[in-house]
Scaffold this motif. Structure first.
Motif, PDB file in Angstrom:
ATOM      1  N   PHE A  51       0.763  -1.232  -0.014  1.00  0.00           N
ATOM      2  CA  PHE A  51      -0.073   0.141   0.148  1.00  0.00           C
ATOM      3  C   PHE A  51       0.895   1.055   0.000  1.00  0.00           C
ATOM      4  O   PHE A  51       1.592   1.589   0.887  1.00  0.00           O
ATOM      5  CB  PHE A  51      -0.981  -0.025   1.459  1.00  0.00           C
ATOM      6  CG  PHE A  51      -1.855   1.160   1.146  1.00  0.00           C
ATOM      7  CD1 PHE A  51      -2.765   1.266   0.253  1.00  0.00           C
ATOM      8  CD2 PHE A  51      -1.851   2.093   2.240  1.00  0.00           C
ATOM      9  CE1 PHE A  51      -3.767   2.398   0.168  1.00  0.00           C
ATOM     10  CE2 PHE A  51      -2.966   3.069   2.323  1.00  0.00           C
ATOM     11  CZ  PHE A  51      -3.756   3.119   1.446  1.00  0.00           C
ATOM     12  N   GLU A  53       0.928   4.750   0.192  1.00  0.00           N
ATOM     13  CA  GLU A  53       0.027   5.900   0.660  1.00  0.00           C
ATOM     14  C   GLU A  53       0.552   7.120   0.275  1.00  0.00           C
ATOM     15  O   GLU A  53       1.668   7.657   0.111  1.00  0.00           O
ATOM     16  CB  GLU A  53      -0.084   6.052   2.270  1.00  0.00           C
ATOM     17  CG  GLU A  53      -1.013   7.070   2.825  1.00  0.00           C
ATOM     18  CD  GLU A  53      -1.760   6.788   3.983  1.00  0.00           C
ATOM     19  OE1 GLU A  53      -1.332   5.703   4.742  1.00  0.00           O
ATOM     20  OE2 GLU A  53      -2.940   6.950   4.157  1.00  0.00           O
ATOM     21  N   GLY A  54      -0.528   8.043  -0.405  1.00  0.00           N
ATOM     22  CA  GLY A  54      -0.167   9.225  -0.894  1.00  0.00           C
ATOM     23  C   GLY A  54       0.816   9.358  -2.180  1.00  0.00           C
ATOM     24  O   GLY A  54       1.492  10.304  -2.228  1.00  0.00           O
ATOM     25  N   ASP A 173     -11.524   8.291  -0.944  1.00  0.00           N
ATOM     26  CA  ASP A 173     -10.655   7.984   0.344  1.00  0.00           C
ATOM     27  C   ASP A 173     -11.211   6.503   0.637  1.00  0.00           C
ATOM     28  O   ASP A 173     -12.217   6.305   0.361  1.00  0.00           O
ATOM     29  CB  ASP A 173     -11.000   8.726   1.332  1.00  0.00           C
ATOM     30  CG  ASP A 173     -10.337  10.142   1.395  1.00  0.00           C
ATOM     31  OD1 ASP A 173      -9.581  10.369   0.347  1.00  0.00           O
ATOM     32  OD2 ASP A 173     -10.771  11.128   2.077  1.00  0.00           O
ATOM     33  N   ASN A 174     -10.443   5.723   1.011  1.00  0.00           N
ATOM     34  CA  ASN A 174     -10.743   4.258   1.400  1.00  0.00           C
ATOM     35  C   ASN A 174     -10.971   4.500   2.835  1.00  0.00           C
ATOM     36  O   ASN A 174      -9.955   4.504   3.750  1.00  0.00           O
ATOM     37  CB  ASN A 174      -9.478   3.248   1.033  1.00  0.00           C
ATOM     38  CG  ASN A 174      -9.860   2.400  -0.046  1.00  0.00           C
ATOM     39  OD1 ASN A 174     -10.805   2.592  -0.922  1.00  0.00           O
ATOM     40  ND2 ASN A 174      -9.266   1.269  -0.090  1.00  0.00           N
ATOM     41  N   PRO A 232      -6.319  -2.256   3.429  1.00  0.00           N
ATOM     42  CA  PRO A 232      -5.614  -0.997   3.049  1.00  0.00           C
ATOM     43  C   PRO A 232      -6.698   0.310   3.052  1.00  0.00           C
ATOM     44  O   PRO A 232      -7.523   0.542   2.275  1.00  0.00           O
ATOM     45  CB  PRO A 232      -4.979  -0.793   1.792  1.00  0.00           C
ATOM     46  CG  PRO A 232      -4.941  -2.486   1.665  1.00  0.00           C
ATOM     47  CD  PRO A 232      -6.144  -3.149   2.060  1.00  0.00           C
ATOM     48  N   LYS A 233      -6.501   1.232   4.242  1.00  0.00           N
ATOM     49  CA  LYS A 233      -7.305   2.534   4.326  1.00  0.00           C
ATOM     50  C   LYS A 233      -6.288   3.682   4.206  1.00  0.00           C
ATOM     51  O   LYS A 233      -5.398   3.737   4.571  1.00  0.00           O
ATOM     52  CB  LYS A 233      -8.113   2.637   5.583  1.00  0.00           C
ATOM     53  CG  LYS A 233      -9.034   1.425   5.795  1.00  0.00           C
ATOM     54  CD  LYS A 233      -9.410   1.278   7.018  1.00  0.00           C
ATOM     55  CE  LYS A 233      -8.501   0.348   7.915  1.00  0.00           C
ATOM     56  NZ  LYS A 233      -8.471  -1.031   7.495  1.00  0.00           N
ATOM     57  N   GLY A 234      -6.992   4.538   3.316  1.00  0.00           N
ATOM     58  CA  GLY A 234      -5.974   5.784   3.246  1.00  0.00           C
ATOM     59  C   GLY A 234      -6.673   6.701   2.106  1.00  0.00           C
ATOM     60  O   GLY A 234      -7.718   6.563   1.842  1.00  0.00           O
ATOM     61  N   ARG A 235      -6.114   7.911   1.867  1.00  0.00           N
ATOM     62  CA  ARG A 235      -6.538   8.911   1.097  1.00  0.00           C
ATOM     63  C   ARG A 235      -6.579   8.744  -0.433  1.00  0.00           C
ATOM     64  O   ARG A 235      -5.633   7.992  -0.904  1.00  0.00           O
ATOM     65  CB  ARG A 235      -6.029  10.339   1.532  1.00  0.00           C
ATOM     66  CG  ARG A 235      -4.774  10.410   1.118  1.00  0.00           C
ATOM     67  CD  ARG A 235      -4.179  11.981   1.623  1.00  0.00           C
ATOM     68  NE  ARG A 235      -2.958  12.221   1.235  1.00  0.00           N
ATOM     69  CZ  ARG A 235      -1.929  11.710   1.732  1.00  0.00           C
ATOM     70  NH1 ARG A 235      -1.773  11.062   2.904  1.00  0.00           N
ATOM     71  NH2 ARG A 235      -0.752  11.954   1.493  1.00  0.00           N
ATOM     72  N   SER A 238      -3.549   7.460  -2.952  1.00  0.00           N
ATOM     73  CA  SER A 238      -2.661   6.349  -2.564  1.00  0.00           C
ATOM     74  C   SER A 238      -2.888   5.067  -3.830  1.00  0.00           C
ATOM     75  O   SER A 238      -3.944   5.090  -4.437  1.00  0.00           O
ATOM     76  CB  SER A 238      -3.236   5.806  -1.228  1.00  0.00           C
ATOM     77  OG  SER A 238      -3.093   6.733  -0.301  1.00  0.00           O
TER      78      SER A 238
END
Lengths: 307, 307
Positions: A51, A53-54, A173-174, A232-235, A238
């Protein structure tokens, strides 16, 4: 003419099997020049996903969202065959072969952060096996059942070996609650055969709802017990990279938040499609590239000898 | 005879409305003797729910799981009307009026940690408006769409005021990925009216899938924007308490992990059912207790004067 050997036979038996993966996960050796850290390299090999991120900036995300809205608006000239809508609502859920129908998506695919990383991990020049823009609306976003992409690509498309990967570029977003991608880490090292044979024209249905080519309950339970589930969680911006054989799926989304991503499958040039390994006609070009396997970027020299 | 005033009219208009709650959330004043901390008290009033992690011991959970297995096995003598199975699989999804059909569940309901807390929060003697054992199987666990319980209980059952609460006793671990209960904190302070009228025999369908009596997309979006989504996660034996008007729902569950809980609705004795506020016949006793409103424990003296 001898019969072709099938290293990953599936949908041929009434019983499921766990077959060991005979292919590498990463096809380049790590060095200081690698486009990812040693930790990321080892995590991808071990877990079958990464993952980032960003990875894309917020202004890049804005451009992609704008292009996504244009493509889904009905104003864009799209091959109607590549547009899939949800059965109940009629909302556009996926646009296939999006990298060939949108200059913005074409540039995204060729970005070194995507294509360069794919080249490194697969140790080869790469082309796009499948691309699509996914839009999972809020309130009534449907689930996508557990599956290994490779199982389908092998049986229905004739992808010979596990030397492909997917990149999901998050355009929204996730959150844990809006139907994010769920992955089973480590599952990519086992090939779980599925039961039964493939009916003709299966792809038309399977794009909407997986029914054939998905693991049985006992296999999923065993795989889960040996593994876990990670979401996976994020903005937006990502990127989730996952191996072609990593077991994944997603739950329904009843929240008001839509979930959208640009999805690209990179395949190694040396791993181009053959005849399907199942007794089916090849799926159409927009689902599985067979005619157009043009490498999307040239392979940097330092990677060429790494394998 | 004057017409009855309806403080919470719903399903009567073609446009949704946000009506302010005119009833208290908590009907007792907090003191050192209260069965919850001041922080918990304030959180429940503010958010409309409370997550009591590990309220029951693991041995108590084992007993409940054993009883749950017995009830779902087909060996238990159950009123067939109270047993609901999933449409596709035939698996038992819910057993209603479970506190009246199982001595173990009856004892659980009457436990001071449950009934005592309900008495305190509602400031009255309490009885069970509805009870059920829920079993959401793995792999194919269906979603449950957003709704306020009170909206249904008011329109279809004739519950006059917001003076009831639910307790979900987790019998399996709640993970972020196996379809846990989702709640919108603060949503209990607004009554979101839903569109349209109630068809006859609606309860038969609504127990399987919510279609009528659920908020429209715009209302849910507005409610979410003013609030958030929270998914309490924790081990079996934890208890989620939520107000009768808290907006909640759950996504589908494709993981191998089933999700099971014992679900009890406590209503204040002073808030017993009247005639339904919608133009419908009252639902059956096992869904909404009308005949049997026996208080399940006596109200401790120190609470009686608190309101």
């Amino acid at each position: 003419m001898t019969e072709r050997r099938d290293l990953y036979p599936s949908r041929v038996s009434t019983e499921p099997h766990f077959l060991p993966r005979v292919d590498p996960v990463v096809y380049s050796n790590w060095s200081e020049e690698a486009p990812l850290t040693r930790e990321q390299y080892e995590a991808y090999e071990r877990d079958g996903f990464l993952f980032l991120e960003g990875l894309l900036s917020q202004s890049e995300v804005q451009d992609l969202l704008q292009e996504s809205a244009r493509l889904r608006s009905g104003d864009a000239e799209l091959d109607p065959e590549t547009v899939f809508a949800e059965m109940e609502s009629g909302d556009i859920r996926s646009i296939f072969r999006v990298h060939a129908q949108s200059p913005v998506m074409k540039a995204l695919v060729a970005d070194p952060r995507l294509a360069g990383l794919a080249e490194f991990l697969l140790g080869d020049q790469v082309y796009i096996h499948q691309s699509r823009l996914n839009y999972k609306p809020g309130f009534r976003g449907k689930e996508f059942y557990w599956h290994s992409d490779f199982e389908t690509w092998h049986v229905e498309d004739g992808m010979p070996r596990m030397r492909a990967l997917s990149m999901s570029v998050l355009l929204t977003d996730n959150h844990e609650y809006n139907g994010p991608l769920m992955l089973m880490p480590g599952s990519h090292k086992t090939f779980v055969t599925t039961i039964g044979e493939t009916p003709a024209d299966h792809y038309k249905k399977s794009l909407r709802r997986q029914e054939i080519g998905v693991p049985d309950d006992d296999s999923l339970t065993r795989l889960f017990e040996e593994s876990a589930i990670v979401t996976p969680k994020g903005r937006a911006g990502s990127v989730i990279i996952f191996d072609c054989n990593t077991m994944h799926g997603s739950a329904s989304n009843i929240t008001p938040l839509p979930r959208s991503n640009a999805f690209f499958v990179f395949n190694a040039l040396s791993n181009r499609l053959e005849a399907p390994f199942g007794k089916v006609d090849p799926r159409p070009e927009f689902v599985a590239a067979r005619a157009d396997t043009t490498p999307i970027t040239s392979l940097p020299k330092q990677l060429a000898a790494a394998e």
